[in-house]
Scaffold this motif. Structure first.
Motif, short mmCIF file in Angstrom:
data_model
loop_
_atom_site.label_atom_id
_atom_site.label_comp_id
_atom_site.label_asym_id
_atom_site.label_seq_id
_atom_site.Cartn_x
_atom_site.Cartn_y
_atom_site.Cartn_z
N GLU A 1 0.93 -1.03 0.44
CA GLU A 1 0.15 0.13 -0.16
C GLU A 1 1.19 1.37 0.13
O GLU A 1 1.62 1.38 0.33
N PRO A 2 0.54 2.25 -0.37
CA PRO A 2 1.11 3.79 -0.86
C PRO A 2 0.64 4.34 1.20
O PRO A 2 0.26 3.62 2.15
N GLY A 3 2.40 5.48 0.92
CA GLY A 3 1.98 6.28 2.41
C GLY A 3 2.63 5.46 3.42
O GLY A 3 3.07 4.95 3.28
N PRO A 4 2.33 5.66 4.42
CA PRO A 4 3.40 5.75 5.81
C PRO A 4 3.10 4.15 6.24
O PRO A 4 2.04 3.26 6.33
N LYS A 5 4.38 3.63 6.23
CA LYS A 5 4.46 2.17 6.13
C LYS A 5 4.37 1.99 8.02
O LYS A 5 3.44 0.22 8.51
N ARG A 6 3.70 2.93 8.59
CA ARG A 6 3.45 2.55 10.23
C ARG A 6 2.01 2.68 10.25
O ARG A 6 1.27 2.95 11.26
N TRP A 7 1.53 3.31 9.28
CA TRP A 7 -0.21 3.83 9.81
C TRP A 7 -0.82 2.90 8.02
O TRP A 7 -0.77 2.53 7.37
N ARG A 8 -1.59 2.01 8.67
CA ARG A 8 -2.34 0.37 7.64
C ARG A 8 -3.93 1.42 7.68
O ARG A 8 -4.66 0.53 7.35
N ASN A 9 -4.56 2.45 9.00
CA ASN A 9 -5.55 2.43 9.53
C ASN A 9 -6.16 3.35 8.45
O ASN A 9 -6.72 4.65 9.08
N ALA A 10 -6.44 2.47 7.39
CA ALA A 10 -6.68 4.23 5.50
C ALA A 10 -6.72 3.09 4.72
O ALA A 10 -7.23 1.82 4.44
N ARG A 11 -8.37 4.50 4.23
CA ARG A 11 -8.48 3.51 3.02
C ARG A 11 -8.39 4.94 1.62
O ARG A 11 -8.73 6.06 1.54
N TRP A 12 -7.59 3.80 0.82
CA TRP A 12 -7.00 4.56 0.03
C TRP A 12 -8.47 4.48 -1.63
O TRP A 12 -9.13 3.92 -2.10
#
Length: 395
Positions: free
Chosen positions: A38-49
């Motif tokens: 997934e794109p974005g910060p490695k430590r951030w998984r609580n996202a919807r792209w």
């Protein structure tokens, strides 16, 4: 067995170990790539792209607790187009190549001027879940023209709110937004779910405090003339700070002539009219917090606890922060390290700040004129807050 045979055996063993190490490194690299698909910060998984240009209404509204998005946080991937303005909202983020992750503010301290908005901004900035944007004040919505909002929100505004790990709740403070109906419409157009905080001070002393504030900024001239309310720059030099109370009387025409009710020194204290206009724009009552500054600051710790809880954040012990008293006796936060100590020492002994801030009191005539002017608006404010039961009021 000869030494040549031993050397060959050792060489084969070394090659075998190197091959095994290379294979292990390949496996680790594959695992890392798969884990970071997934794109974005490695430590951030609580996202919807989402794509960079989602259509209006195509992003399901996230669930919120106060100013906190509790479901997966919407993130636009790529450079947003102008039409994306209709798809974003408070707390939404943009992951654009070559830029840090940026997230629109989830709440705004929007007023009133000279009512302790700076105190609240400064204290909230140390909460570990919050990230303040734009320094002391942003002044975007009160300066941007409507035709430019679509073109500049994702640069001139969004660039103020970097959130590298994607978890911070961003916010800003600009007290000039509250009396500006156009600015409030722009805020609603970009972030309709934003929480809004308004600190209200007794409008009579607020007007005089604002007068002295603008005097220190060099905006009052002989006449008296207020440079923010003239079509052309005034001639001559600004009046020295602090300005005389008699100049305030003359400017407001309290001793004769028509009272100058239209000046922003006075009109910015018409809180009922401003809140009514903000509600008409479309902001929901549960998203509004009104704080009466004077009684609230008698117990600052309780005030901060209330605001943090209203925002849906975890409690933070603000009492453990290092503070100092500046030369005016105001409690300020002390920055860490030697520079913080040096700044605190300078502030505590700044005689020039004392000179510029030590103004004579407003005259009795000015206080009476302002009290009379605000009597009905203050009653309207009380009625509005009694009927708008979902607007949070503190204390």
């Amino acid at each position: 067995m000869g030494s040549g045979a031993v050397d060959k055996t050792t060489l084969r063993a070394l090659k075998s170990r190197i091959a095994a190490l290379c294979a292990a490194l390949v496996v680790v690299a594959v695992v890392v790539l798969l884990a970071d698909d997934e794109p974005g910060p490695k430590r951030w998984r609580n996202a919807r792209w989402y794509g960079a240009c989602p259509a209006a209404g195509s992003i399901p509204p996230p669930t919120r607790r106060g100013a906190v998005i509790t479901s997966r946080r919407p993130v636009l991937r790529g450079k947003p187009c102008q039409s994306a303005l209709r798809a974003v909202d408070a707390g939404y983020c943009v992951d654009e190549p070559g830029r840090p992750l940026r997230c629109l503010p989830s709440f705004i301290i929007a007023g009133a001027q000279k009512a302790a908005t700076g105190y609240l901004r400064q204290r909230l900035a140390v909460h570990p879940a919050l990230a303040q944007g734009g320094g002391k004040e942003v002044h975007y919505f009160d300066a941007v023209a409507r035709r430019d909002l679509r073109k500049t929100w994702r640069t001139s505004y969004l660039d103020n709110f970097a959130a590298p790990d994607g978890n911070a709740v961003t916010y800003e403070k600009t007290p000039d937004y509250m009396p500006n109906a156009t600015a409030m419409r722009f805020i609603y157009e970009l972030t309709p779910s934003a929480k809004l905080i308004f600190l209200l001070r007794n409008p009579t002393p607020r007007a005089y405090s604002a007068y002295q504030h603008h005097c220190r900024k060099g905006r009052f001239f002989e006449g008296p003339v207020f440079s923010l309310e003239t079509a052309t720059p005034p001639a001559g030099s600004p009046l020295p700070a602090p300005c005389a109370s008699s100049t305030f009387d003359e400017f407001l025409r309290v001793d004769g002539g028509a009272f100058r009710a239209e000046t922003r020194l006075v009109s910015w204290g018409l809180y009922a009219d401003q809140l009514a206009a903000i509600r008409r724009v479309g902001f929901r009552d549960p998203d509004l917090l009104v704080i009466f500054s004077e009684p609230a600051l008698r117990d600052a710790a309780r005030l901060l606890d209330f605001v943090v809880a209203w925002l849906g954040l975890a409690r933070f012990d603000f009492a453990r922060l290092r503070t100092y008293r500046d030369a005016l006796g105001r409690e300020q936060l002390r920055a860490p390290g030697p520079l913080g100590w040096a700044h605190a020492f300078y502030d505590a002994h700044n005689s020039e700040m004392v000179r510029r801030h030590t103004a004579e009191p407003a005259s009795a005539a000015a206080r009476r004129a302002l009290d009379d002017h605000y009597r009905r608006p203050n009653r309207l404010l009380d009625m509005l807050l009694r009927t708008a039961r979902d607007v949070a009021v503190y204390p």
